[in-house]
Design an enzyme around this catalytic site. Sequence first.
Site, PDB file in Angstrom:
ATOM      1  N   GLU A  35       0.973  -1.233   0.049  1.00 48.92           N
ATOM      2  CA  GLU A  35      -0.050   0.054   0.026  1.00 48.92           C
ATOM      3  C   GLU A  35       0.971   1.108  -0.031  1.00 48.92           C
ATOM      4  OE1 GLU A  35      -2.988   0.349  -0.660  1.00 48.92           O
ATOM      5  OE2 GLU A  35      -3.861  -1.644  -0.171  1.00 48.92           O
ATOM      6  N   TYR A 118      -5.950   6.648   4.497  1.00 48.92           N
ATOM      7  CA  TYR A 118      -6.240   5.423   3.423  1.00 48.92           C
ATOM      8  C   TYR A 118      -5.416   4.207   3.680  1.00 48.92           C
ATOM      9  CZ  TYR A 118      -5.556   2.653  -0.539  1.00 48.92           C
ATOM     10  OH  TYR A 118      -5.369   1.430  -1.261  1.00 48.92           O
ATOM     11  N   ASP A 136      -9.704   5.836  -1.881  1.00 46.12           N
ATOM     12  CA  ASP A 136      -8.594   6.467  -2.626  1.00 46.12           C
ATOM     13  C   ASP A 136      -9.033   7.316  -4.016  1.00 46.12           C
ATOM     14  OD1 ASP A 136      -9.357   4.712  -4.717  1.00 46.12           O
ATOM     15  OD2 ASP A 136      -7.271   3.660  -4.822  1.00 46.12           O
TER      16      ASP A 136
END
Length: 286
Positions: A35, A118, A136
């Site tokens: 991520e 996020y 996102d």
Amino acid sequence: MTLDAAAVTGWFREHARDLPWRRPGFSAWGTLISELMLQQTQVARVVPVVEEWLRRWPTPADLAAASQADVLRAWGRLGYPRRALALHACAAAIAERHGNRVPEDVDELLALPGVGDYTARAVAVFAHGGRHPVVDTNVRRVLARAVDGVAQPAAPSARRDLPAMSALLPEDLEEQRLFNAGMMEIGAVLCTARAPRCDECPLRRSCAWRAAGSPAHDGPPVRRQPRFEGSDRQRRGRVMAELRASDVPLTEAELARAVPEAARILEGLERDGLAARAEGGWALPA
């Protein structure tokens, strides 16, 4: 119109790209690495680097024990290398505070270096199965079109975006995980900013923007990424490439032969902790 969550999850089950972090058994640590790497970087560039990092540093403690120089070399050309230092600091925090295990709680994830709204929710959902809205840029665009009927989303706002996504989540934990991932995937491969493939979208029958005739964006101009060619981002990347490739410090003159404005660029890299003065010149931080 209301968004058809079942259409999203059904489409994702059939069409999701085969990515390492989506495979059964992929670790929470790997999810966190992926991520952070995926922020502002294309998936195809991230995949081999994630796999190499997990071979080299399979746990947070392994990465924490590495030098910053080794971490920056392993980051390679992914761009925005401050993310590598953030991951290094994040690994140390997980090893020290959480027994070498990536936490499940969103607030605990948010307290880690380099982890924002996020990333915290993405790890909580995709690694641990928690129920949270994951928003996102791609999800915001799908929400703007499919729900609000406009071509482009407004500026990011957690107070607006998170409740909007939360209201659409299926109750079932597995379904909400697939829905979160599916909305991201639709935004990434179908509902793109410049060339949406509406005829292939599973939301085409319930999309408010399509029902309105796909009107053009009539709000403030959409901010575009500045040109990379000739930018300081490019110069920084070239200086970092020179430092990564050398086992000994490089003089400012040597770096200037590769990057004419190396002196100014080095000052910025030093402020960001990405370069350090060493005997004989400049090097990666220790």
